[in-house]
Design a protein around this motif. Structure first.
Motif, PDB file in Angstrom:
ATOM      1  N   PHE B 406      -0.319  -6.309  -6.072  1.00 22.94           N
ATOM      2  CA  PHE B 406      -1.406  -6.584  -6.870  1.00 22.94           C
ATOM      3  C   PHE B 406      -2.279  -4.954  -7.217  1.00 22.94           C
ATOM      4  CE2 PHE B 406      -6.216  -7.637  -6.362  1.00 22.94           C
ATOM      5  CZ  PHE B 406      -6.215  -8.179  -7.868  1.00 22.94           C
ATOM      6  N   TYR B 407      -2.152  -4.418  -5.950  1.00 25.19           N
ATOM      7  CA  TYR B 407      -3.101  -3.177  -5.936  1.00 25.19           C
ATOM      8  C   TYR B 407      -2.681  -2.195  -7.278  1.00 25.19           C
ATOM      9  CZ  TYR B 407      -5.467   0.804  -4.287  1.00 25.19           C
ATOM     10  OH  TYR B 407      -6.308   2.276  -3.970  1.00 25.19           O
ATOM     11  N   LEU B 408      -1.347  -2.055  -7.373  1.00 25.79           N
ATOM     12  CA  LEU B 408      -0.841  -1.362  -8.481  1.00 25.79           C
ATOM     13  C   LEU B 408      -0.963  -1.734  -9.729  1.00 25.79           C
ATOM     14  CD1 LEU B 408       2.909  -0.271  -6.714  1.00 25.79           C
ATOM     15  CD2 LEU B 408       0.899   1.190  -6.955  1.00 25.79           C
ATOM     16  N   LYS B 409      -0.833  -2.992  -9.785  1.00 32.91           N
ATOM     17  CA  LYS B 409      -1.171  -3.678 -11.251  1.00 32.91           C
ATOM     18  C   LYS B 409      -2.667  -3.654 -11.433  1.00 32.91           C
ATOM     19  CE  LYS B 409       1.028  -7.979 -11.918  1.00 32.91           C
ATOM     20  NZ  LYS B 409       1.602  -9.147 -11.221  1.00 32.91           N
ATOM     21  N   SER B 410      -3.340  -3.947 -10.682  1.00 34.17           N
ATOM     22  CA  SER B 410      -4.884  -3.738 -10.797  1.00 34.17           C
ATOM     23  C   SER B 410      -5.240  -2.471 -11.488  1.00 34.17           C
ATOM     24  CB  SER B 410      -5.782  -4.136  -9.747  1.00 34.17           C
ATOM     25  OG  SER B 410      -5.714  -2.916  -8.559  1.00 34.17           O
ATOM     26  N   ARG B 411      -4.256  -1.478 -11.400  1.00 32.07           N
ATOM     27  CA  ARG B 411      -4.500  -0.166 -11.947  1.00 32.07           C
ATOM     28  C   ARG B 411      -3.783  -0.167 -13.423  1.00 32.07           C
ATOM     29  NH1 ARG B 411      -8.058  -0.731  -9.075  1.00 32.07           N
ATOM     30  NH2 ARG B 411      -8.454   0.388  -7.340  1.00 32.07           N
ATOM     31  N   GLY B 412      -3.131  -1.149 -13.824  1.00 35.44           N
ATOM     32  CA  GLY B 412      -2.681  -1.254 -15.422  1.00 35.44           C
ATOM     33  C   GLY B 412      -1.211  -0.826 -15.241  1.00 35.44           C
TER      34      GLY B 412
END
Lengths: 245, 454
Positions: B406-412
């Motif tokens: 989720f952390y990585l996704k939240s950065r695009g």
């Protein structure tokens, strides 16, 4: 820019947001305060698209686009950024490669060419200086072994690199000593512009001495119960939240 | 037969084939060894899943198949096969090892086609310090007489016994004392067969005092080939005093390949044997047995494993480390990413003998299940008879950290790429142990490549 209308959300069977309304315009800084368990961090999670939150009613649009239908990565590409309350450590993923990947995904989405390694390094250096982020940390694994303060500063560095429209800072001040708080605040103040907006989620008025908000909202039991100017924060500091219930 | 054995027509046909192989062997000592090994095999039979060592690796489908057994040790490669092999090797080099292209840069090349050593397709070191020949040609070599058949354990090892009884091909490589090879030797084993075939390669690697070499083994087969190919290989490995051997086994075969490999090493004082067994999607059945004997003091052994499995593949790694003398150090790091309906097994044994004081023995096995249907069985076993030792083992089985994704996704970063980053990070600490940069980047790229679409 951001328009939240009658937002209801729950985690499993527990209703957390119960009809929240908020309008944020470009160039504005909004502070959201409130007692523990009011739903402040949940609001941040819902906006960023965290999986376990279910929106049951209402709408959220960013520049007219419905973001609730978007995956977290699409929201990020559209310009939503969440500075995590507890940034995640990911050993083996280098901070710099991670940021380069993220930045190029966002650029591609905006119809821009990916940055060359040279351009990227140049930008990275500029932003490191701007937000006073240690070059040594940039080359390490993502947040691995970082102190609490270093992690928060890394969030601000990422924010500087990715240049979102809307940045949500979820208790970025928690766990920071006064020096770190000053550095983080200076960074945020430098990044403020006519084209972006900030939502600061915080428990303490202290942060708002450094980042002066245009509006202060009190969130209680899943709704915004009071809105005022920066002076509201001082009043809350003095009186607590009980008088608002 | 007990219930721990399987009845199979292959078992019967092998008995018959053995007579031919044995008759062809003119070397008395080897012949006697074959006979003894065949007796051991007869007594053991093929293991069933009731045999603890084979509990999760069911060989029944393998031994139910009938194979043509390559019994002719003087087999020649036809021109057609040679040309076919040549094109496969060219593609192999272009495709997977662009930086290890033989004489062009980076590595020597040693090619075998269906087990037959092809001098024509090989590029060998021009160094008086190294002997390279087929195992059959080596029978009069002192190294062969000293070590052949003396390293591998036949007791309770049906497949190793079978190999010892019936091998017809394989390589003999000896590095003389004080020889340090300037480039790795890349052994490319080409397996081509028009019908089901059983290959039993038998190798002997000897690294004499103060010598050092790197060997990379890969094998290729025809992707369109439907014929089942069973490879039952044994490599015996000897490291003398202060010898260094970095041994890479990169396993990425086609679906028709079934492989059972036993590598067994003996080490003398101050030597370092490092084994890298990296298995990728492809081959439907892979069983690796890696056994190391630390027969002297102050020895180092490193066992690095990576298995990225997909489809319905089975990959089973069994390791055994025998600490027999003081001040030895062994280090096992195995990492698995198990996708689709595939199954992985890690069984690691460490024995610390009574004399082996001040031993450091570590074992770590970490596994990520990438799908709901993937399975992993991990079993660490330690038997310690000395009292002043440091031993540890750890096993983890889990899924990718959702919060990190989720952390990585939240950065695009998209879901698939986020997972790739996480897997690359997971495999990083074992991939970074590869000492040949070109091989390391190849492995890292292959991880990403094989992850696509998962």
């Amino acid at each position: 820019m951001l328009s939240i209308k009658n937002l209801h959300a729950r985690v499993e069977d527990k209703e957390i947001l119960k009809g929240l309304n908020l309008e944020v315009k470009a160039g504005e800084v909004h502070a959201i305060m409130g007692p523990n368990g009011a739903g402040k961090s949940s609001l941040a999670s819902v906006l960023a698209g965290r999986e376990n939150y279910e929106v049951t009613e209402g709408s959220v649009t960013l520049d007219g686009k419905d973001i609730l239908e978007m995956a977290p990565e699409e929201r990020a590409r559209e310009g939503v950024f969440l500075a995590f309350q507890y940034p995640i450590e990911i050993p083996g993923v280098s901070n710099i490669n991670f940021l380069k990947t993220a930045l190029n995904e966002i650029r591609t989405h905006r119809g821009l060419d990916p940055m060359t390694a040279k351009e990227f390094l140049q930008k990275s250096k500029e932003k490191q200086a701007l937000v006073e982020f240690d070059a040594k940390l940039v080359n390490r694994s993502l947040n691995e072994g970082f102190s609490g303060g270093e992690k928060k500063r890394n969030e601000i560095f990422q924010l500087a690199m990715l240049e979102p429209k809307l940045a949500i800072l979820d208790e970025t001040d928690s766990g920071l000593d006064i020096d770190a708080l000053r550095i983080v605040s200076r960074g945020v103040n430098k990044l403020r512009s006519e084209n972006n907006a900030f939502i600061l989620i915080t428990h303490y008025q202290r942060l708002l001495d450094y980042i002066v908000p245009d509006y202060v909202h009190v969130l209680s039991d899943g709704k915004i119960v009071k809105t005022g100017g920066k002076e509201l924060a001082l009043e809350l500091e003095e009186k607590g939240y009980d008088w608002l219930k | 037969m007990t219930t721990k054995q399987l009845e199979s027509p292959l078992y019967e046909s092998l008995q018959a084939q053995f007579e031919i192989v044995s008759l062809q062997d003119q070397h008395e000592a080897t012949k006697a060894y074959r006979t003894q090994a065949m007796e051991t095999f007869r007594a053991l039979g093929f293991p069933s899943i009731k045999n603890e060592e084979w509990r999760f690796a069911n060989v029944l489908p393998l031994v139910k198949t009938t194979y043509e057994v390559s019994a002719d040790k003087n087999a020649q490669i036809s021109e057609e096969t040679l040309a076919h092999a040549q094109s496969l090797i060219a593609a192999h080099k272009e495709d997977i090892l662009p930086k290890l292209k033989g004489e062009e840069k980076g590595a020597y090349r040693l090619v075998t086609i269906n087990g037959v050593f092809s001098k024509e397709l090989s590029f060998l070191p021009d160094n008086a310090g190294i002997t390279i020949s087929t195992i059959g040609e080596a029978v009069d070599h002192p190294g062969y007489q000293e070590y052949f058949g003396k390293i591998v354990t036949l007791e309770n090892n049906a497949f190793a016994s079978l190999n010892s009884a019936m091998f017809t091909d394989g390589l003999f490589i000896e590095l003389k004392a004080n020889t340090v090879l300037d480039m790795p030797i890349h052994i490319i084993k080409v397996k081509l067969a028009s019908g089901n075939a059983l290959f039993q390669p038998r190798n002997l690697f000897i690294v004499r005092k103060n010598a050092q070499m790197d060997v990379i083994e890969t094998y290729i087969s025809d992707a369109d080939n439907e014929a089942a190919i069973l490879i039952n290989g044994v490599s015996e490995i000897a490291l003398e005093e202060n010898a260094h051997f970095f041994h890479y086994d990169i396993q990425k075969g086609c679906k028709n390949i079934r492989k059972i490999q036993r590598n067994e090493a003996v080490q003398q004082k101050h030597s370092n044997y490092s084994n890298y067994t990296f298995t990728f999607p492809g081959s439907s059945f892979t069983r690796n047995n890696l056994t190391i004997h630390l027969n002297d003091e102050a020895i180092e052994s490193h066992l690095y494993g990576l298995y990225l499995t997909a489809g319905e593949q089975l990959v089973d790694n069994h390791t055994e480390v025998h600490h027999k003398k003081p001040n030895g150090e062994s280090n096992q790091l195995y990492k698995g990413i198990i996708m689709d309906k595939s199954k992985a097994v890690f069984n690691g044994k460490i024995y610390v003998y009574e004399d082996a004081q001040k031993t450091n023995a570590f074992q770590q096995s970490n596994n990520v299940l990438f799908s709901e249907q993937a399975t992993v069985h991990a079993k660490p076993q330690l038997e310690i008879f000395a009292d002043d030792v440091k031993c540890s083992h750890g096993t983890t089985i889990g899924q990718l950290n959702k919060e990190a994704i989720f952390y990585l996704k939240s950065r695009g970063i998209g879901e698939e790429q986020a997972k790739q980053l996480m897997v690359k990070a997971f495999a990083f600490d074992v991939a970074e142990k590869i000492k040949i940069p070109a091989l390391r980047s190849y492995v890292e790229e292959m991880i990403i490549e094989e992850m696509k679409g998962h």
